[in-house]
Scaffold this motif. Sequence first.
Motif, PDB file in Angstrom:
ATOM      1  N   ASN A 186       0.828  -1.219   0.000  1.00 19.52           N
ATOM      2  CA  ASN A 186       0.000   0.000   0.000  1.00 19.52           C
ATOM      3  C   ASN A 186       0.860   1.267   0.000  1.00 19.52           C
ATOM      4  O   ASN A 186       0.350   2.377   0.076  1.00 19.52           O
ATOM      5  CB  ASN A 186      -0.976   0.011   1.180  1.00 19.52           C
ATOM      6  CG  ASN A 186      -0.290  -0.073   2.532  1.00 19.52           C
ATOM      7  OD1 ASN A 186       0.855   0.335   2.697  1.00 19.52           O
ATOM      8  ND2 ASN A 186      -0.995  -0.623   3.516  1.00 19.52           N
ATOM      9  N   ARG A 216       1.467 -11.461  -8.808  1.00 18.39           N
ATOM     10  CA  ARG A 216       1.178 -10.077  -8.417  1.00 18.39           C
ATOM     11  C   ARG A 216      -0.191  -9.687  -8.935  1.00 18.39           C
ATOM     12  O   ARG A 216      -0.484  -9.891 -10.126  1.00 18.39           O
ATOM     13  CB  ARG A 216       2.240  -9.109  -8.940  1.00 18.39           C
ATOM     14  CG  ARG A 216       2.065  -7.697  -8.366  1.00 18.39           C
ATOM     15  CD  ARG A 216       3.243  -6.799  -8.645  1.00 18.39           C
ATOM     16  NE  ARG A 216       3.160  -5.572  -7.835  1.00 18.39           N
ATOM     17  CZ  ARG A 216       4.120  -4.656  -7.757  1.00 18.39           C
ATOM     18  NH1 ARG A 216       5.252  -4.820  -8.434  1.00 18.39           N
ATOM     19  NH2 ARG A 216       3.961  -3.574  -7.003  1.00 18.39           N
ATOM     20  N   ASP A 218      -3.904  -6.950  -8.289  1.00 22.31           N
ATOM     21  CA  ASP A 218      -4.613  -5.862  -7.631  1.00 22.31           C
ATOM     22  C   ASP A 218      -5.317  -6.477  -6.422  1.00 22.31           C
ATOM     23  O   ASP A 218      -6.254  -7.258  -6.566  1.00 22.31           O
ATOM     24  CB  ASP A 218      -5.632  -5.250  -8.605  1.00 22.31           C
ATOM     25  CG  ASP A 218      -6.465  -4.140  -7.982  1.00 22.31           C
ATOM     26  OD1 ASP A 218      -6.468  -4.001  -6.740  1.00 22.31           O
ATOM     27  OD2 ASP A 218      -7.136  -3.424  -8.735  1.00 22.31           O
ATOM     28  N   ASN A 220      -7.366  -5.395  -4.424  1.00 29.53           N
ATOM     29  CA  ASN A 220      -8.764  -5.006  -4.228  1.00 29.53           C
ATOM     30  C   ASN A 220      -9.649  -5.468  -5.373  1.00 29.53           C
ATOM     31  O   ASN A 220     -10.817  -5.076  -5.463  1.00 29.53           O
ATOM     32  CB  ASN A 220      -8.877  -3.494  -4.036  1.00 29.53           C
ATOM     33  CG  ASN A 220      -8.111  -3.011  -2.829  1.00 29.53           C
ATOM     34  OD1 ASN A 220      -7.284  -2.109  -2.925  1.00 29.53           O
ATOM     35  ND2 ASN A 220      -8.337  -3.627  -1.677  1.00 29.53           N
ATOM     36  N   ASP A 221      -9.093  -6.306  -6.251  1.00 29.28           N
ATOM     37  CA  ASP A 221      -9.863  -6.978  -7.300  1.00 29.28           C
ATOM     38  C   ASP A 221     -10.112  -8.397  -6.810  1.00 29.28           C
ATOM     39  O   ASP A 221      -9.235  -9.263  -6.890  1.00 29.28           O
ATOM     40  CB  ASP A 221      -9.068  -6.979  -8.605  1.00 29.28           C
ATOM     41  CG  ASP A 221      -9.809  -7.647  -9.760  1.00 29.28           C
ATOM     42  OD1 ASP A 221     -10.686  -8.505  -9.512  1.00 29.28           O
ATOM     43  OD2 ASP A 221      -9.490  -7.341 -10.924  1.00 29.28           O
ATOM     44  N   CYS A 245       0.154  -8.194  -3.351  1.00 32.92           N
ATOM     45  CA  CYS A 245      -1.163  -7.574  -3.513  1.00 32.92           C
ATOM     46  C   CYS A 245      -1.042  -6.052  -3.398  1.00 32.92           C
ATOM     47  O   CYS A 245      -0.715  -5.523  -2.325  1.00 32.92           O
ATOM     48  CB  CYS A 245      -2.122  -8.091  -2.442  1.00 32.92           C
ATOM     49  SG  CYS A 245      -2.371  -9.881  -2.480  1.00 32.92           S
ATOM     50  N   ASP A 246      -1.289  -5.357  -4.494  1.00 31.03           N
ATOM     51  CA  ASP A 246      -1.310  -3.897  -4.476  1.00 31.03           C
ATOM     52  C   ASP A 246      -2.678  -3.443  -3.969  1.00 31.03           C
ATOM     53  O   ASP A 246      -3.706  -3.738  -4.593  1.00 31.03           O
ATOM     54  CB  ASP A 246      -1.056  -3.355  -5.881  1.00 31.03           C
ATOM     55  CG  ASP A 246       0.335  -3.693  -6.388  1.00 31.03           C
ATOM     56  OD1 ASP A 246       1.304  -3.096  -5.890  1.00 31.03           O
ATOM     57  OD2 ASP A 246       0.456  -4.570  -7.266  1.00 31.03           O
ATOM     58  N   THR A 247      -2.701  -2.756  -2.844  1.00 37.59           N
ATOM     59  CA  THR A 247      -3.968  -2.375  -2.231  1.00 37.59           C
ATOM     60  C   THR A 247      -4.067  -0.875  -2.026  1.00 37.59           C
ATOM     61  O   THR A 247      -3.064  -0.157  -1.976  1.00 37.59           O
ATOM     62  CB  THR A 247      -4.166  -3.065  -0.864  1.00 37.59           C
ATOM     63  OG1 THR A 247      -3.190  -2.580   0.063  1.00 37.59           O
ATOM     64  CG2 THR A 247      -4.063  -4.573  -0.986  1.00 37.59           C
ATOM     65  N   CYS A 251     -10.005   1.364   1.133  1.00 38.49           N
ATOM     66  CA  CYS A 251     -10.836   0.835   0.049  1.00 38.49           C
ATOM     67  C   CYS A 251     -12.232   0.453   0.536  1.00 38.49           C
ATOM     68  O   CYS A 251     -12.396  -0.203   1.565  1.00 38.49           O
ATOM     69  CB  CYS A 251     -10.148  -0.379  -0.571  1.00 38.49           C
ATOM     70  SG  CYS A 251     -10.998  -1.045  -2.013  1.00 38.49           S
TER      71      CYS A 251
END
Length: 290
Positions: A186, A216, A218, A220-221, A245-247, A251
Amino acid sequence: MSQTATASKASTVEALRKRTYNIRRHALRMGEVQGQGYVGQALGIADVLAVSYFHALKIDPKNPEWEERDRFLLSIGHYAIALYAALIEAGVISEDEIEDYGSDDSILPMSGMAAYTPGMEITGGSLGHGLGIGVGMALGLKRKQSTSRIFNLLSDGELNEGSTWEAVASAAHWKLDNLIAIVDVNDQQADDKSSMVLNYEPIADKWTAFGWETYRVDGNDLEAVLEAFDSALASNSDKPRVIICDTLMGCGVPFLERRDKTHFIRVDENEWSLALKELDDVYGIQSGEK
């Protein structure tokens, strides 16, 4: 993909989406009790926790110390509010405990401690030690010929710690295919943006170079997270796995998503009810449906 498989996947995603809503709501309610808490991180990691606890993990909510369970290690102890929300949703902890969050003698202290909380496998702090503990646990399970897995949630900031990379190297050396690391990216830590304190990119290439099977997504997907977990669990490789995980902090609550991002997002007293309302609106939840 057949129509049956497509329908089944859609059903799974919808069920998990309801879990993400509940996890986010539990976290906001705990934050409201104390007027503070790391709710930005909790909102950001909710999709990952939903997939972990309601799709990937083998646990018994009535017996959190079941020997054959999968272990979920929270390396980032200040994310405890997020894990509590997932444990409440999973039925490991009673929802009634929300009202005592962070208070004296509560089983939900503001920083996670294994001695206090059912389902909390380790005390996650100082930061940078969770993955090392996970390596030890995974190696121990291997030697016991157990089929249980270790899941370890760590942060991008913990990639600043040399002990983390020692654990990464050790896991590959011992071929710990029963270990799945989950990195929450994040881009925030206490001192500044994580990328400004010490740039972690190219993060996926680094884990791959250390001998890990790397994914890798998203974070939040929900569907993408689900697919990454399924791929990691189904793999026949003898390598440990990492899901990066890119968050987005905050969200699910639009005004918190837009707020300037810092390690600790400030929420004013009058904003907690607004946060809950916005969360309901995002999920299309009407009053009385919860």
